[in-house]
Design a protein around this motif. Structure first.
Motif, mmCIF file in Angstrom:
data_model
loop_
_atom_site.group_PDB
_atom_site.id
_atom_site.type_symbol
_atom_site.label_atom_id
_atom_site.label_comp_id
_atom_site.label_asym_id
_atom_site.label_seq_id
_atom_site.Cartn_x
_atom_site.Cartn_y
_atom_site.Cartn_z
ATOM 1 N N PHE A 59 19.844 -75.441 0.624
ATOM 2 C CA PHE A 59 19.544 -74.089 1.447
ATOM 3 C C PHE A 59 19.561 -72.930 0.206
ATOM 4 N N ALA A 60 20.429 -73.407 -0.767
ATOM 5 C CA ALA A 60 20.226 -72.496 -2.209
ATOM 6 C C ALA A 60 20.832 -73.682 -3.496
ATOM 7 N N GLU A 75 22.721 -67.833 -13.764
ATOM 8 C CA GLU A 75 21.978 -67.308 -13.552
ATOM 9 C C GLU A 75 21.738 -66.585 -12.167
ATOM 10 N N GLY A 76 22.522 -67.685 -11.094
ATOM 11 C CA GLY A 76 21.590 -66.833 -9.863
ATOM 12 C C GLY A 76 22.198 -67.264 -8.561
ATOM 13 N N ALA A 77 22.043 -67.528 -7.645
ATOM 14 C CA ALA A 77 20.869 -67.936 -6.689
ATOM 15 C C ALA A 77 19.128 -67.866 -6.555
ATOM 16 N N TYR A 78 19.362 -69.284 -6.336
ATOM 17 C CA TYR A 78 17.695 -70.167 -6.098
ATOM 18 C C TYR A 78 17.191 -70.918 -5.099
ATOM 19 N N LYS A 79 16.151 -70.417 -4.170
ATOM 20 C CA LYS A 79 15.255 -70.687 -2.672
ATOM 21 C C LYS A 79 14.486 -71.284 -3.313
ATOM 22 N N ASP A 80 14.097 -72.837 -2.438
ATOM 23 C CA ASP A 80 12.501 -73.476 -3.002
ATOM 24 C C ASP A 80 12.494 -73.273 -4.654
ATOM 25 N N SER A 81 14.020 -73.609 -5.415
ATOM 26 C CA SER A 81 13.725 -74.124 -6.452
ATOM 27 C C SER A 81 14.214 -75.503 -6.860
ATOM 28 N N LEU A 95 32.862 -77.736 -17.504
ATOM 29 C CA LEU A 95 31.626 -77.797 -16.725
ATOM 30 C C LEU A 95 32.772 -77.534 -14.894
ATOM 31 N N ALA A 96 31.679 -77.671 -14.350
ATOM 32 C CA ALA A 96 31.891 -77.027 -12.813
ATOM 33 C C ALA A 96 30.907 -77.005 -11.421
ATOM 34 N N ILE A 97 31.483 -78.032 -10.731
ATOM 35 C CA ILE A 97 30.598 -78.231 -9.440
ATOM 36 C C ILE A 97 30.691 -76.698 -8.296
ATOM 37 N N MET A 98 29.803 -76.428 -8.281
ATOM 38 C CA MET A 98 30.450 -75.444 -6.541
ATOM 39 C C MET A 98 29.763 -76.202 -5.424
ATOM 40 N N ILE A 99 30.035 -76.113 -4.066
ATOM 41 C CA ILE A 99 29.928 -76.337 -2.836
ATOM 42 C C ILE A 99 29.851 -75.298 -2.134
ATOM 43 N N ASN A 100 28.982 -74.312 -1.807
ATOM 44 C CA ASN A 100 28.904 -72.546 -0.273
ATOM 45 C C ASN A 100 28.607 -73.110 0.329
ATOM 46 N N CYS A 101 29.418 -73.130 1.404
ATOM 47 C CA CYS A 101 28.569 -73.981 3.378
ATOM 48 C C CYS A 101 27.384 -72.492 3.214
ATOM 49 N N LEU A 102 26.153 -73.287 3.436
ATOM 50 C CA LEU A 102 24.831 -72.703 4.225
ATOM 51 C C LEU A 102 25.481 -71.460 5.147
ATOM 52 N N PHE A 118 25.669 -75.958 -5.062
ATOM 53 C CA PHE A 118 24.607 -76.401 -3.336
ATOM 54 C C PHE A 118 24.946 -75.738 -2.182
ATOM 55 N N ALA A 119 24.070 -75.485 -0.940
ATOM 56 C CA ALA A 119 24.519 -75.003 -0.227
ATOM 57 C C ALA A 119 24.241 -76.161 0.834
ATOM 58 N N GLY A 120 25.411 -76.632 1.729
ATOM 59 C CA GLY A 120 24.514 -77.588 2.981
ATOM 60 C C GLY A 120 25.397 -77.128 4.608
ATOM 61 N N TYR A 121 25.658 -78.084 5.362
ATOM 62 C CA TYR A 121 26.098 -78.035 6.651
ATOM 63 C C TYR A 121 27.601 -78.498 6.798
ATOM 64 N N GLY A 122 28.221 -78.892 5.199
ATOM 65 C CA GLY A 122 29.693 -78.798 6.226
ATOM 66 C C GLY A 122 30.351 -79.436 3.885
ATOM 67 N N GLU A 123 31.487 -79.154 4.648
ATOM 68 C CA GLU A 123 32.446 -78.658 2.680
ATOM 69 C C GLU A 123 33.504 -80.049 3.265
ATOM 70 N N GLN A 124 33.492 -81.123 2.139
ATOM 71 C CA GLN A 124 35.051 -81.907 2.113
ATOM 72 C C GLN A 124 36.011 -81.933 1.420
ATOM 73 N N LEU A 125 36.231 -82.487 1.472
ATOM 74 C CA LEU A 125 37.888 -82.004 0.739
ATOM 75 C C LEU A 125 39.333 -83.280 0.881
ATOM 76 N N ASN A 126 39.322 -84.366 -0.015
ATOM 77 C CA ASN A 126 40.260 -85.402 0.458
ATOM 78 C C ASN A 126 39.882 -86.200 1.781
ATOM 79 N N GLU A 127 40.559 -85.726 2.357
ATOM 80 C CA GLU A 127 40.604 -86.393 3.448
ATOM 81 C C GLU A 127 39.794 -85.175 5.034
ATOM 82 N N GLN A 128 39.720 -84.248 4.728
ATOM 83 C CA GLN A 128 39.124 -83.304 5.602
ATOM 84 C C GLN A 128 37.499 -82.122 5.406
ATOM 85 N N HIS A 129 37.199 -82.720 6.755
ATOM 86 C CA HIS A 129 35.710 -81.884 6.884
ATOM 87 C C HIS A 129 35.862 -80.650 7.521
ATOM 88 N N PHE A 130 35.273 -79.709 6.628
ATOM 89 C CA PHE A 130 35.783 -78.767 7.416
ATOM 90 C C PHE A 130 33.971 -77.717 7.224
#
Length: 366
Positions: free
Chosen positions: A61-62, A67-73, A308-315, A344-356
Motif C-alpha cells: 500500500f505504501a 524520508e517519509g511514506a511513499y505510494k506508487d514508488s 538497520l531496521a525493517i518495519m511492517i505497518n498494517c495496511l 511496507f504495508a500489507g494485509y497482515g503481520e506475523q510474529l513467531n507463531e502468530q498471524h494478526f
C-alpha cells in the motif's frame, strides 16, 4: 553493517530502478516494495542487474523510510555486508506449503550456528494462507530457536491483487523467506498495538477455523453479540468494523484480529483465524500518537545504536494514519528510533507463531 536504502517515483521504469539502486555494488540481500502496477517489471529489472543477490519483493500500500511514506514508488534496501543470509520460496501456500518444508531445512542447515538469526517472510495475501505458512516455517525454526517476523503483501487497499517476488520470479500464491544472521549484534523484535480492550469479553464457541468465521460467541450468534457490545444493531454493524477489531487472548498476550464482514446466519468473518474456545475481547482505538511515542522510546532505550531496521505497518493502520494526515509524519518519526530503515504495508503481520492484523511489527538490528 553496510547497506543503502533508495527510492524513486519516476514514471520511466528503467530510470526508477537506476535511481533506487544507486550506489549498490554486490548486495547479499535486496528487499524491494512497490505498488501492484509495475511490480512485475521492477522484479525482473532488479534481478537482471543483481544475478548473485538474494532478492525479495512485495507489493504494498505504501513504502516507508526515514524520508517519509511513499505510494506508487519503488523502495529498495540493499545490504552489502554485516549479515549472513539464505533464502527460498514456499509455493502452493493456500493449500500445501508443507510440501516445500525441505527448502526451509536446507536454508537453516547452511549456518554454522544460528545465534542472532531471524527469519523474515512475506506471503501473498487474500488467500488465507498465513497460518499454514507459519506452521510450515516454525516446524523447522522452533527447534533452532530462530524467531520469525513478517507480513502479508499489500495493494491499494481494495483487496484487488497482491504479489511477492523471489529472485525475479513473481508469485501470487507463495511465501518468500530469508534467514538473516546479524554478524554485528542482536536483533530485537517489537509489536505495537494501537487498540485497547473494552469491558466486553467473549469465548468463541462455534467456529469455522479454515475460513476464519466465528458463528457463535458464548453460544449466541456472533454478529448479535458484537452488535450488542457496540450498542448497535447487526444491520448497522458494518460502520464499526474497521475501528473496533477483536483481540485474541493467548496467555498474557493479545493479538489483534481484524473484522472482515458479517456473514450469513449472523456469523463474523475475520482476517485471521479464531479457534474454538478462543478468549476474545472487543477493542477500541487508543491514543495512537501516544502509543507510538512510547514505542519509539522503548526502542531507543533498548537499541540505542541500530544499524538497520525493517518495519511492517498494517495496511489498515496506514489508511487510518493517511486519513488523519499523519502517514508521512509517522514514517519520519519512526526513524528517530530506527535510523535508516525500510518498511511496507500489507494485509497482515506475523510474529513467531502468530498471524494478526492492524499492528506494527519491527525488527531492529544492533
Amino acid at each position: 553493517m553496510n547497506f543503502k536504502v533508495g527510492k524513486s517515483s519516476k514514471n520511466n521504469l528503467d530510470e526508477a530502478v537506476l535511481e533506487s539502486i544507486s550506489g549498490l555494488k554486490s548486495p547479499k540481500l535486496i528487499l524491494f516494495f512497490s505498488g501492484v502496477e509495475h511490480f512485475e517489471e521492477f522484479s525482473k529489472k532488479i534481478s537482471d542487474r543483481f544475478k548473485d543477490s538474494i532478492i525479495i519483493g512485495s507489493t504494498t500500500f505504501a513504502g516507508f523510510c526515514k524520508e517519509g511514506a511513499y505510494k506508487d514508488s519503488l523502495l529498495v534496501m540493499g545490504i552489502e555486508d554485516g549479515i549472513e543470509c539464505y533464502a527460498d520460496i514456499l509455493e502452493e501456500v493456500d493449500r500445501y506449503p508443507l510440501k516445500y518444508v525441505d527448502r526451509v531445512t536446507q536454508c537453516v542447515s547452511k549456518f554454522k550456528d544460528t545465534t542472532n538469526t531471524v527469519c523474515f517472510q512475506i506471503s501473498t495475501a487474500l488467500i488465507s494462507c498465513e497460518e499454514l505458512v507459519l506452521s510450515t516455517l516454525n516446524s523447522v525454526l522452533k527447534e533452532k530457536d530462530i524467531p520469525l517476523f513478517g507480513g502479508s503483501a499489500g495493494d491499494r487497499g481494495r483487496a484487488e491483487k497482491t504479489m511477492i517476488s523471489f529472485n525475479g520470479q513473481v508469485y501470487t500464491n507463495g511465501c518468500a523467506f530469508v534467514m538473516i544472521k546479524n554478524l554485528g549484534g542482536k536483533i530485537r523484535l517489537y509489536r505495537e498495538n494501537i487498540y485497547k480492550p473494552t469491558k466486553h469479553y467473549f469465548t468463541a464457541t462455534k467456529v469455522d477455523v479454515r475460513n476464519r468465521i466465528v458463528y457463535e460467541y458464548d453460544n449466541m450468534p456472533a454478529a448479535k453479540v458484537t452488535a450488542n457490545a457496540l450498542n448497535t444493531t447487526v444491520q448497522n454493524l458494518d460502520k464499526y468494523l474497521d475501528s473496533y477489531p477483536l483481540g485474541r487472548i493467548i496467555g498474557s498476550d493479545m493479538y489483534i484480529t481484524a473484522n472482515q464482514m458479517v456473514t450469513a446466519n449472523n456469523g463474523m468473518a475475520y482476517h485471521a483465524r479464531v479457534y474454538n474456545n478462543s478468549k476474545m475481547v472487543l477493542l477500541e482505538p487508543d491514543d495512537y500518537r501516544n502509543v507510538i511515542k512510547e514505542t519509539i522510546q522503548t526502542v531507543k532505550n533498548e537499541v540505542p545504536k541500530p544499524s538497520l531496521a525493517i518495519m511492517i505497518n498494517c495496511l489498515a493502520r496506514s489508511m487510518l494514519f493517511e486519513n488523519d494526515g499523519y502517514l508521512n509524519e509517522f514514517a519520519k518519526e519512526m526513524s528517530t528510533a530506527l535510523g535508516n530503515y525500510i518498511g511496507f504495508a500489507g494485509y497482515g503481520e506475523q510474529l513467531n507463531e502468530q498471524h494478526f492484523n492492524q499492528t506494527m511489527v519491527l525488527a531492529v538490528f544492533e
